[in-house]
Scaffold this active site. Structure first.
Site, PDB file in Angstrom:
ATOM      1  CG  ASP A  89       6.957   8.607   0.319  1.00  0.00           C
ATOM      2  OD1 ASP A  89       6.612   7.531  -0.222  1.00  0.00           O
ATOM      3  OD2 ASP A  89       7.440   8.661   1.463  1.00  0.00           O
ATOM      4  CG  ASP A 118      14.340   4.785  -0.948  1.00  0.00           C
ATOM      5  OD1 ASP A 118      13.295   4.108  -1.039  1.00  0.00           O
ATOM      6  OD2 ASP A 118      14.740   5.265   0.128  1.00  0.00           O
ATOM      7  CD  GLU A 152       9.227   3.281   2.677  1.00  0.00           C
ATOM      8  OE1 GLU A 152       9.761   2.275   3.181  1.00  0.00           O
ATOM      9  OE2 GLU A 152       9.877   4.320   2.419  1.00  0.00           O
ATOM     10  CD  GLU A 153      11.893   7.022   2.184  1.00  0.00           C
ATOM     11  OE1 GLU A 153      12.266   6.746   3.341  1.00  0.00           O
ATOM     12  OE2 GLU A 153      12.410   6.520   1.175  1.00  0.00           O
ATOM     13  CG  ASP A 176      11.602   0.610  -0.868  1.00  0.00           C
ATOM     14  OD1 ASP A 176      12.520   1.276  -1.371  1.00  0.00           O
ATOM     15  OD2 ASP A 176      10.948   0.989   0.114  1.00  0.00           O
TER      16      ASP A 176
END
Length: 466
Positions: A89, A118, A152-153, A176
């Site tokens: 994501d 990212d 994750e975001e 990351d």
């Protein structure tokens, strides 16, 4: 026989870039408006997860999709399991792009696209490192799971679901962050500051205020729409304000109707000092004029306590830990309408020695005069793996051996999947001299950095599972 990891990585460069390019073409921003039971965070993240897992299937790995929220690519066998955690994501695009963020462009040795740094670029580099070990048929004594998340975001729904249904690895890393290593991660907490919607009582009535896309991004754009009895003076003053401030801006006046748009600079919420917060600048400007009710409180608390204060000194929350560094604050999302009231999402990154309860208590005390209520979002406590842990030592040794650079422990304000494991860290793919464009317009990753990271990841993974 010694393995030339750099040579092996270079031999895979063309295929690596081809696979990465296809993944970067997928708009994998979380979209709750299109979420379904089959696509819990929207169709884009699901599509990206399926695309990544299809790489593993193509290359002969065992793969598993876990509820279209996460999945893994598995190799080897043994009593211990190593986890490598990446995510597909990406944060919203925002404004200011010179190219289509989902049409990857290679220029001057860099690949430009949302997610290039990212975390799709580093994630595919780490996957190719595992593929390299399989291609070379190297003997391993442990199982490795390359685990892919889709949220994750935002809220980490993906990992909550994955770890509720799959065994947690014994140790591992997330590609990351940055090299040499990230073995400390600050705690993360968002506090929502809520006001009611009364906008009466002044010469100006605030009809709407919007800034920011995500809590973990510095707002690049902000817009306020209001009616004004002093529109002519505000218009003149605004141009003077823009002239002396690190922002861009436009103002449109039609009778008593005023619209102001401000442009700042986006940055990752873990390093808010690198951005220019369009939301707080706009609120600070409007706070100089006569607004009433809750609208006045919304603007004034932003100007008095949030503007140009990424260390939260005005809230008396500034704190420094000798190992983990200082507390930082990012005011990430602002909304206000008379119908719905106002909400400001204030995102903290805090070291050991600070607690979520302490942050909220201090905010309640300092902001009491504005009649606000506070609510807490998801919180994560600080995470630290000792520099003496064999995992940390191995990863640092490989980095130093391949780069010739000093290897040392580090703490960041970002939150990576590394904190999911008691013995979990973040490892690359940014190098000390890399340009960090995460969460910014025109995000890119240097291709040489990705290739060097691939080589380091391959040796490091093999050292840990051989």
């Amino acid at each position: 026989m010694a393995i030339d990891w750099k040579k092996e990585a270079a031999a895979r460069k063309e295929n690596f870039l081809a696979d990465l390019t296809e993944l970067l073409k997928i708009d994998s921003v979380r979209d709750d408006s299109k979420a379904t039971t089959d696509a819990p965070v929207g169709p884009g993240p699901k599509k990206a997860l399926e695309a990544f897992l299809s790489l593993g299937e193509r290359d002969g790995f065992v793969t598993k999709n876990v509820g279209n929220l996460a999945g893994h690519i598995e190799y080897g066998d043994g009593n211990e399991t190593m986890g490598v955690f990446a995510h597909v994501d990406v944060v919203p695009v925002g404004t200011g792009w010179e190219t289509d963020p989902f049409s990857p462009v290679i220029k001057d040795g860099r690949i430009y696209a949302r997610g290039s740094s990212d975390d799709k670029g580093p994630g595919v580099a780490a996957y190719y490192a595992l593929k390299m070990i399989k291609d070379l048929d190297l003997p391993v004594s442990k199982k490795i799971r390359f685990i892919i998340g889709t949220d994750e975001e935002s809220g980490w729904m993906c990992m909550d679901h994955y770890l509720a249904n799959e065994p947690i690895p014994d140790f591992g890393f997330s590609p990351d962050a940055e090299f040499p290593i990230i073995n400390g991660e600050k705690g993360i907490l968002t506090v929502y500051v809520n006001t009611k919607g009364d906008n009466k009582g002044g010469k100006n009535e605030l009809n709407s205020f919007d800034a920011g896309l995500r809590e973990n991004m510095v707002p690049q754009d902000a817009t306020a729409i209001f009616t004004s009895e002093e529109a002519e003076q505000i218009e003149k003053d605004f141009y003077d304000f823009v002239e002396v401030s690190p922002i861009t801006g436009t103002i449109k006046v039609e009778g008593t109707d005023v619209t102001i748009e401000v442009g700042g600079k986006a940055a990752h919420g873990m390093a808010p000092h690198l951005g220019v917060n369009a939301g707080t600048y706009l609120a600070a400007f409007l706070n100089e004029y006569s607004f009433g009710g809750d609208a006045k409180n919304f603007l004034q608390l932003t100007a008095d306590y949030l503007h140009e204060d990424t260390k939260a000194e005005k809230l008396e929350l500034n704190y420094i830990d000798d190992v983990m560094g200082d507390l930082t604050m990012n005011s990430g999302v602002f909304t206000f309408t008379p119908a719905d009231g106002g909400v400001i999402a204030v995102n903290f990154r805090f070291p050991k020695g600070v607690t979520p309860e302490g942050i909220e208590i201090k905010m309640e005390s300092k902001l009491a005069e504005f009649g606000v209520t506070l609510s807490r979002g998801k919180e994560q406590l600080p995470h630290y793996v000792s520099a003496e842990d064999p995992l940390v030592k191995t990863l640092l040794d490989v980095y130093q051996r391949q780069t010739g650079l000093e290897a040392h422990e580090q703490t960041i304000g970002g939150g990576t999947y590394g904190r999911l494991l008691e013995r979990g860290v973040a490892y690359g793919a940014m190098f000390p001299n890399s340009i960090d464009t995460m969460h910014q317009a025109n995000e890119f990753m240097a291709i040489d950095d990705l290739m060097n990271a691939m080589s380091i990841y391959a040796e490091a993974i093999y050292e840990l599972i051989k």
